[in-house]
Design a protein around this motif. Structure first.
Motif, PDB file in Angstrom:
ATOM      1  N   THR A  24      48.666  44.876  20.416  1.00 31.90           N
ATOM      2  CA  THR A  24      49.191  46.126  20.985  1.00 31.90           C
ATOM      3  C   THR A  24      49.638  46.016  22.437  1.00 31.90           C
ATOM      4  O   THR A  24      50.226  46.956  22.965  1.00 31.90           O
ATOM      5  N   THR A  25      49.386  44.897  23.092  1.00 33.60           N
ATOM      6  CA  THR A  25      49.672  44.814  24.529  1.00 33.60           C
ATOM      7  C   THR A  25      51.031  44.194  24.806  1.00 33.60           C
ATOM      8  O   THR A  25      51.544  43.409  24.008  1.00 33.60           O
ATOM      9  N   ASP A  26      51.561  44.568  25.955  1.00 33.22           N
ATOM     10  CA  ASP A  26      52.745  43.868  26.468  1.00 33.22           C
ATOM     11  C   ASP A  26      52.354  43.027  27.684  1.00 33.22           C
ATOM     12  O   ASP A  26      53.192  42.410  28.318  1.00 33.22           O
ATOM     13  N   LYS A  27      51.048  43.004  27.993  1.00 27.52           N
ATOM     14  CA  LYS A  27      50.545  42.224  29.119  1.00 27.52           C
ATOM     15  C   LYS A  27      50.559  40.737  28.787  1.00 27.52           C
ATOM     16  O   LYS A  27      50.298  40.350  27.651  1.00 27.52           O
ATOM     17  N   THR A  28      50.858  39.930  29.789  1.00 27.93           N
ATOM     18  CA  THR A  28      50.792  38.482  29.656  1.00 27.93           C
ATOM     19  C   THR A  28      50.009  37.944  30.845  1.00 27.93           C
ATOM     20  O   THR A  28      49.718  38.687  31.789  1.00 27.93           O
ATOM     21  N   PHE A  29      49.690  36.652  30.808  1.00 26.93           N
ATOM     22  CA  PHE A  29      48.911  36.077  31.894  1.00 26.93           C
ATOM     23  C   PHE A  29      49.278  34.613  32.103  1.00 26.93           C
ATOM     24  O   PHE A  29      49.848  33.969  31.220  1.00 26.93           O
ATOM     25  N   THR A  30      48.926  34.134  33.272  1.00 25.13           N
ATOM     26  CA  THR A  30      48.903  32.704  33.537  1.00 25.13           C
ATOM     27  C   THR A  30      47.443  32.361  33.830  1.00 25.13           C
ATOM     28  O   THR A  30      46.629  33.254  34.092  1.00 25.13           O
ATOM     29  N   SER A  31      47.130  31.100  33.787  1.00 25.18           N
ATOM     30  CA  SER A  31      45.767  30.661  34.084  1.00 25.18           C
ATOM     31  C   SER A  31      45.837  29.487  35.039  1.00 25.18           C
ATOM     32  O   SER A  31      46.619  28.556  34.821  1.00 25.18           O
ATOM     33  N   TYR A  76      49.239  39.257  35.625  1.00 23.42           N
ATOM     34  CA  TYR A  76      47.817  38.961  35.477  1.00 23.42           C
ATOM     35  C   TYR A  76      47.614  37.455  35.546  1.00 23.42           C
ATOM     36  O   TYR A  76      48.430  36.690  35.030  1.00 23.42           O
ATOM     37  N   SER A  77      46.510  37.051  36.150  1.00 25.81           N
ATOM     38  CA  SER A  77      46.131  35.645  36.207  1.00 25.81           C
ATOM     39  C   SER A  77      44.666  35.507  35.851  1.00 25.81           C
ATOM     40  O   SER A  77      43.828  36.232  36.399  1.00 25.81           O
ATOM     41  N   ILE A  78      44.386  34.588  34.951  1.00 24.78           N
ATOM     42  CA  ILE A  78      42.999  34.221  34.681  1.00 24.78           C
ATOM     43  C   ILE A  78      42.682  33.078  35.625  1.00 24.78           C
ATOM     44  O   ILE A  78      43.317  32.028  35.583  1.00 24.78           O
ATOM     45  N   ILE A  79      41.718  33.324  36.511  1.00 23.80           N
ATOM     46  CA  ILE A  79      41.336  32.324  37.503  1.00 23.80           C
ATOM     47  C   ILE A  79      40.167  31.527  36.948  1.00 23.80           C
ATOM     48  O   ILE A  79      39.158  32.090  36.520  1.00 23.80           O
ATOM     49  N   THR A  80      40.340  30.219  36.971  1.00 20.39           N
ATOM     50  CA  THR A  80      39.289  29.335  36.472  1.00 20.39           C
ATOM     51  C   THR A  80      38.617  28.631  37.645  1.00 20.39           C
ATOM     52  O   THR A  80      39.142  28.602  38.751  1.00 20.39           O
ATOM     53  N   ASN A  81      37.473  28.040  37.350  1.00 19.20           N
ATOM     54  CA  ASN A  81      36.889  27.129  38.322  1.00 19.20           C
ATOM     55  C   ASN A  81      37.628  25.797  38.209  1.00 19.20           C
ATOM     56  O   ASN A  81      38.569  25.659  37.401  1.00 19.20           O
ATOM     57  N   TRP A  82      37.240  24.829  38.998  1.00 23.73           N
ATOM     58  CA  TRP A  82      37.907  23.529  39.007  1.00 23.73           C
ATOM     59  C   TRP A  82      37.926  22.884  37.622  1.00 23.73           C
ATOM     60  O   TRP A  82      38.874  22.212  37.239  1.00 23.73           O
ATOM     61  N   ASP A  83      36.865  23.136  36.848  1.00 26.70           N
ATOM     62  CA  ASP A  83      36.735  22.523  35.522  1.00 26.70           C
ATOM     63  C   ASP A  83      37.510  23.253  34.431  1.00 26.70           C
ATOM     64  O   ASP A  83      37.442  22.869  33.268  1.00 26.70           O
ATOM     65  N   GLY A  84      38.218  24.319  34.801  1.00 23.53           N
ATOM     66  CA  GLY A  84      39.033  25.040  33.825  1.00 23.53           C
ATOM     67  C   GLY A  84      38.307  26.127  33.062  1.00 23.53           C
ATOM     68  O   GLY A  84      38.838  26.661  32.091  1.00 23.53           O
ATOM     69  N   ILE A  85      37.113  26.493  33.510  1.00 21.99           N
ATOM     70  CA  ILE A  85      36.339  27.551  32.853  1.00 21.99           C
ATOM     71  C   ILE A  85      36.756  28.889  33.469  1.00 21.99           C
ATOM     72  O   ILE A  85      36.666  29.073  34.686  1.00 21.99           O
ATOM     73  N   PRO A  86      37.224  29.842  32.656  1.00 21.88           N
ATOM     74  CA  PRO A  86      37.679  31.129  33.194  1.00 21.88           C
ATOM     75  C   PRO A  86      36.523  31.924  33.804  1.00 21.88           C
ATOM     76  O   PRO A  86      35.441  31.996  33.224  1.00 21.88           O
ATOM     77  N   LYS A  87      36.785  32.499  34.984  1.00 19.03           N
ATOM     78  CA  LYS A  87      35.737  33.227  35.694  1.00 19.03           C
ATOM     79  C   LYS A  87      36.155  34.625  36.137  1.00 19.03           C
ATOM     80  O   LYS A  87      35.312  35.470  36.393  1.00 19.03           O
ATOM     81  N   ALA A  88      37.472  34.872  36.262  1.00 17.40           N
ATOM     82  CA  ALA A  88      37.925  36.177  36.746  1.00 17.40           C
ATOM     83  C   ALA A  88      39.370  36.401  36.311  1.00 17.40           C
ATOM     84  O   ALA A  88      40.104  35.446  36.028  1.00 17.40           O
ATOM     85  N   ILE A  89      39.751  37.673  36.269  1.00 18.47           N
ATOM     86  CA  ILE A  89      41.155  38.037  36.048  1.00 18.47           C
ATOM     87  C   ILE A  89      41.584  38.900  37.219  1.00 18.47           C
ATOM     88  O   ILE A  89      40.888  39.847  37.605  1.00 18.47           O
ATOM     89  N   ILE A  90      42.737  38.541  37.785  1.00 21.34           N
ATOM     90  CA  ILE A  90      43.321  39.303  38.885  1.00 21.34           C
ATOM     91  C   ILE A  90      44.672  39.855  38.453  1.00 21.34           C
ATOM     92  O   ILE A  90      45.294  39.345  37.512  1.00 21.34           O
ATOM     93  N   ARG A  91      45.110  40.891  39.161  1.00 19.68           N
ATOM     94  CA  ARG A  91      46.442  41.464  38.916  1.00 19.68           C
ATOM     95  C   ARG A  91      47.166  41.552  40.252  1.00 19.68           C
ATOM     96  O   ARG A  91      46.655  42.137  41.214  1.00 19.68           O
TER      97      ARG A  91
END
Length: 170
Positions: A24-31, A76-91
């Motif tokens: 249902t969303t039109d939102k997209t993200f980068t990571s 939107y961006s999914i922010i990961t730690n150095w190891d690529g584990i997602p920790k936060a989403i920012i807009r």
């Protein structure tokens, strides 16, 4: 769970938290992660999660070199730690491209790094942009363009989100 699937599950959990779904969303993200070192990436992420870091600076030249689109308001961006584990989403809420020498004290404070002064920002970012310029075959000067991006923290990933991510999207 591999990192790509984990990022996908976190995105689905975020969408669920705002009453949407992949269908249902039109939102997209980068990571991505901050910085070019493990220590830097993880410490900047910690500042975001603590609510102290509300902006970031990057080089539009690097986006061009890496053949990636520039961020824009609403992204939107999914922010990961150095190891690529997602920790936060920012807009992203504001974008401005300025010469390095015109970045303001206000923006430096929003970056939340060090003592939040413009002097600290200039020293740290001169080193960062010098590194990035060398990587892409450019030279740092005080006139290089800087992409000043302000953002809101919209989702914090915790162990419950990760452990229950498949349940949260049912």
């Amino acid at each position: 769970m591999d990192k790509v699937n984990l990022i996908s599950q976190v995105w689905k959990s975020f969408l669920h938290s705002v009453g949407e779904s992949i269908e249902t969303t039109d939102k997209t993200f980068t990571s991505w992660h901050f910085e070019v070192t493990e220590r830097g990436a993880n410490s900047l992420l910690d500042l975001v999660i603590a609510g102290k870091k509300k902006a970031t600076a990057s080089s539009p030249w690097v986006f061009e070199y890496d053949n990636e689109p520039l961020p824009k308001v609403g992204d939107y961006s999914i922010i990961t730690n150095w190891d690529g584990i997602p920790k936060a989403i920012i807009r992203t809420k504001n974008i401005e491209i300025l010469p390095f020498k015109e970045v303001t004290e206000t923006f430096a404070a929003k970056e939340g790094e060090g003592d939040q002064s413009l002097d600290f920002w200039r020293k740290a970012h001169k080193d960062y942009f010098t590194y990035e310029c060398l990587r892409i075959g450019k030279q740092f000067t005080e006139d290089i363009p800087v992409l000043c991006e302000e953002f809101d923290l919209v989702f914090i990933v915790d162990d419950v989100t990760i452990d229950n991510s498949s349940e949260a999207i049912v």
